[in-house]
Enzyme design. Structure first.
Site, PDB file in Angstrom:
ATOM      1  N   TYR A 136       6.174   4.572  -0.176  1.00 38.07           N
ATOM      2  CA  TYR A 136       5.374   3.391   0.128  1.00 38.07           C
ATOM      3  C   TYR A 136       6.291   2.376   0.805  1.00 38.07           C
ATOM      4  CZ  TYR A 136       1.634   0.042  -1.012  1.00 38.07           C
ATOM      5  OH  TYR A 136       0.618  -0.879  -0.940  1.00 38.07           O
ATOM      6  N   GLU A 279      -8.130   0.880   5.093  1.00 35.74           N
ATOM      7  CA  GLU A 279      -6.731   0.438   5.040  1.00 35.74           C
ATOM      8  C   GLU A 279      -6.194   0.157   6.433  1.00 35.74           C
ATOM      9  OE1 GLU A 279      -5.109   0.186   1.931  1.00 35.74           O
ATOM     10  OE2 GLU A 279      -3.657  -0.898   3.155  1.00 35.74           O
TER      11      GLU A 279
END
Ligand SMILES: NC(=O)C1=CN([C@@H]2O[C@H](COP(=O)(O)OP(=O)(O)OC[C@H]3O[C@@H](n4cnc5c(N)ncnc54)[C@H](OP(=O)(O)O)[C@@H]3O)[C@@H](O)[C@H]2O)C=CC1
Ligand SMILES: CC(=O)C(=O)O
Ligand SMILES: [Mg+2]
Length: 628
Positions: A136, A279
């Site tokens: 991430y 997203e």
């Protein structure tokens, strides 16, 4: 002559289309029909390929001798039989010893995702603090920038909006799982603060899905990263021979919306209870997509709503740390895109709910800046819809500079969401200190290179007196001689739990109240003592526990609001935790599929699948026609 595997591949594809009779004739080797048929029968019994070649089933050296015999894996794995702990230790050793930098670690974990899914998640769950910054932000940002260069194996689905429109539903049949519960989809238009990365943006859905599984508790087979290829306006990518998408300018307007809508409706048709997370869509699309789709499919926008909730949680705790009553709190936003407007809206909702003042009154506590300065209706430019909500009128002067805005507003909190850091200067922080003895400073832009300020500088300029959190993780810093851990304000505290809570409660929608419940649950996870010491968020090692807490609060709210389709279990927390997938028990399918048996494609006489177009009264499959 084609190999057995090719034959089997053909067999499996044809079986998928429900055309078995044709298969048997087709794959029988005319040279030796009896042998061939037998071989195929064996493969049919034991799977299309040895399961050590199927990442979702492979457990490598972890298979027991008995399993190796039964699953016909003997000879295909080394003789040692290893517990998953030892396999994981080897991966960690490789990460430490063989990977010279974070990107190399990312690539190693991507390799694991493509070969042994259970092991990937075992490693991730047991090393969340260390590995979240790899799968991430910030590393995923670098991975996206170089995605077409480091690409080896696709880990999700691509939908080509130039050449496959009208066929998305059919293409979804190519995904192996019949019970997808969570999809993260991007069009690559605003990847973190890195701009338009086109199909290189796929790293983000992949990373978020890895957190949905590793943190949120979804079963890997129930999750899907997806990329809409709508083109790119990134000139470098358009010139890059390795670029993996269409080298075409981005679709816009109705064409873009129609592609998103087709994707959503196809996903709902294929997996009726699926939750879709939008997203990193660009702001000029993000609000419109959410508005258009939220009543048609189960969905939310993570940048608007997830960021809204995570920042609201930090704001609640930050105001406690300062002892500032919510009715008095004033906030300056540096940036007025999808995320900043999402956060501002939720904070205004919180102030309104907590103090009883009307929303329109509460929103006056918020001051937003964009690239032109403080946003007001009197500034002289035409404001896009999303900026109008929080725009002030005659009550504020025209101000361009952050320090001047701080001097005018005298804020308790400064929140950076520009994607354009570094931006907060010494004079800005010093100005804040004049009006607030413990200002809340949140540089939330990702990845680290885009953050508005670093912890080191913020604490230095504030003489150690601020309460601080950043969007990407930072190393601990020395504050007045003491080592202080740096808090992370990232929607990763919210989306895994919101998604899991919504799906496990079989929620019909994801409401604003569910996000507010998530924010409160996250805020409450931090103890009053920690808050007093300036710690506003939990530590990354607790991500999974926080996700269970958030999921419970979200499911609870869904039940209270009457949008859940389950009866309240006696022990809601236990109900949630029991359903969180655990890679140590790979066969325990805890998240029992909630989707009704999927709509099975029917084979036409020609063998091409076709789909029923009658999906119920309120859902109509888009017919790829221009939208009105
Ligand atoms: N920590 C977290 O959990 C999250 C962080 N983010 C981060 O937030 C950032 C922004 O995302 P998003 O809101 O979608 O992006 P947008 O690009 O839509 O918004 C950026 C905003 O910042 C403004 N801006 C840009 N440069 C400056 C500047 N120099 N001075 C003042 N304002 C400026 C823009 O102004 P204008 O409108 O005039 O162009 C715009 O309003 C990204 O870096 C993203 O990674 C996003 C989601 C979650
Ligand atoms: C964290 C996130 O969603 C972003 O930076 O866009
Ligand atoms: Mg995002």
């Amino acid at each position: 002559m084609s190999s057995l595997l090719e034959k089997v591949e053909s067999l499996v594809i044809r079986k998928g289309a429900g055309d078995e009779a044709e298969v048997v004739t087709d794959v029988t080797d005319p040279g030796n029909p009896a042998t061939r048929t037998q071989e195929i029968k064996k493969v049919e019994e034991h799977g299309a390929a040895p399961i050590v070649w199927i990442p979702f089933l492979n457990r490598g050296t972890n298979f027991t001798p008995e399993e190796r015999r039964r699953k016909r894996l003997e000879g295909l794995v080394p003789p040692a039989v290893e517990p998953i702990e030892l396999q994981a230790e080897r991966v960690m050793l490789q990460l430490h010893d063989e990977c010279p930098n974070s990107l190399a670690k990312y690539e190693l974990l991507a390799q694991l995702a493509a070969t042994n899914v259970s092991l990937l998640y075992y490693v991730l769950i047991h090393n969340l603090e260390q590995l979240a910054p790899i799968v991430y932000t910030p590393t995923v940002g670098e991975a996206c920038q170089k995605f077409d260069r480091i690409f080896r194996q696709s880990l999700g689905m691509y939908f080509d909006c130039f050449n496959q429109r009208g066929r998305f539903r059919e293409i979804m049949d190519n995904w192996f799982s019949h019970s997808v519960q969570i999809i993260v989809v991007t069009d690559g238009g605003r990847i973190l603060g890195l701009g338009d990365l086109g199909t290189n943006g796929m790293g983000i859905p992949v990373g978020k899905i890895q957190l949905y599984v590793g943190v949120g508790g979804f079963h890997p087979e129930h999750s899907l990263p997806a990329q809409l290829d709508v083109g790119t306006c990134n000139e470098e990518l358009l010139k890059d021979k390795f670029y993996l998408g269409n080298k075409k300018k981005r679709l816009d307007g109705k064409e873009h919306m129609a592609a998103v809508e087709e994707f959503c409706m196809a996903a709902k048709n294929k997996w009726p209870n699926v939750l879709i997370q939008f997203e990193d869509f660009p702001t000029d699309k993000a609000f419109d997509i959410l508005d258009r789709m939220r009543d048609k499919v189960l969905c939310f926008n993570d940048d608007i709503q997830g960021t809204g909730a995570v920042t609201t949680a930090g704001f609640i705790n930050g105001m406690k740390a300062q002892h500032t009553p919510l009715k008095d709190a004033r906030i300056v936003f540096y940036g007025a895109g999808s995320s900043a407007v999402g956060v501002a809206t939720m904070i205004a909702q919180l102030i309104s709910k907590e103090t009883g003042m009307p929303f329109d009154e509460a929103k006056k506590h918020i001051y937003m800046m964009d690239s032109k300065g403080l946003i007001t209706t009197k500034r002289g430019d035409k404001l896009p819809e999303h900026k109008k909500l929080m725009a002030h009128g005659d009550d504020v002067p025209v101000l361009k500079d952050l320090k001047d805005v701080i001097a005018h507003v005298k804020p308790h909190a400064l929140i950076g969401l520009t994607g354009a850091g570094p931006a907060f200067k010494k004079e800005d922080i010093e100005e804040m200190l004049k009006y607030c003895d413990k200002p809340l400073i949140f540089p939330l832009s990702n990845p680290s290179s885009k953050a508005e300020i670093t912890a080191e500088k913020a604490y230095e300029y504030a003489h150690g007196k601020c309460v601080y959190a950043s969007g990407s993780p930072e190393e601990p810093v020395k504050v007045n001689g003491k080592t202080v851990k740096v808090g992370q304000c990232n929607n990763f505290w919210i989306f895994p739990g919101v998604g899991f809570g919504a799906v496990m409660s079989k929620s019909k929608k994801v409401t604003d109240e569910m996000f507010l419940a998530a924010a409160r649950a996250l805020a409450d996870f931090v103890t009053p003592e920690q808050i007093e010491q300036g710690q506003l968020y939990p530590e990354a090692k607790d991500l999974r526990k926080v996700a269970a807490t958030v999921a419970t609060a979200v499911a609870d709210e869904a039940i209270k609001q009457g949008v859940a389709r389950i009866k309240r279990p006696a022990d809601l927390r236990g109900f949630i935790e029991h359903r969180m997938w655990d890679p140590e028990k790979p066969h325990l399918n805890a998240t029992t599929p909630l989707t009704t048996p999927m709509t099975t494609p029917m084979a036409t006489p020609q063998g091409t699948p076709r789909h029923s177009m009658d999906f119920g009264s309120d859902v109509k499959f888009p017919q790829h026609k221009p939208m009105s």
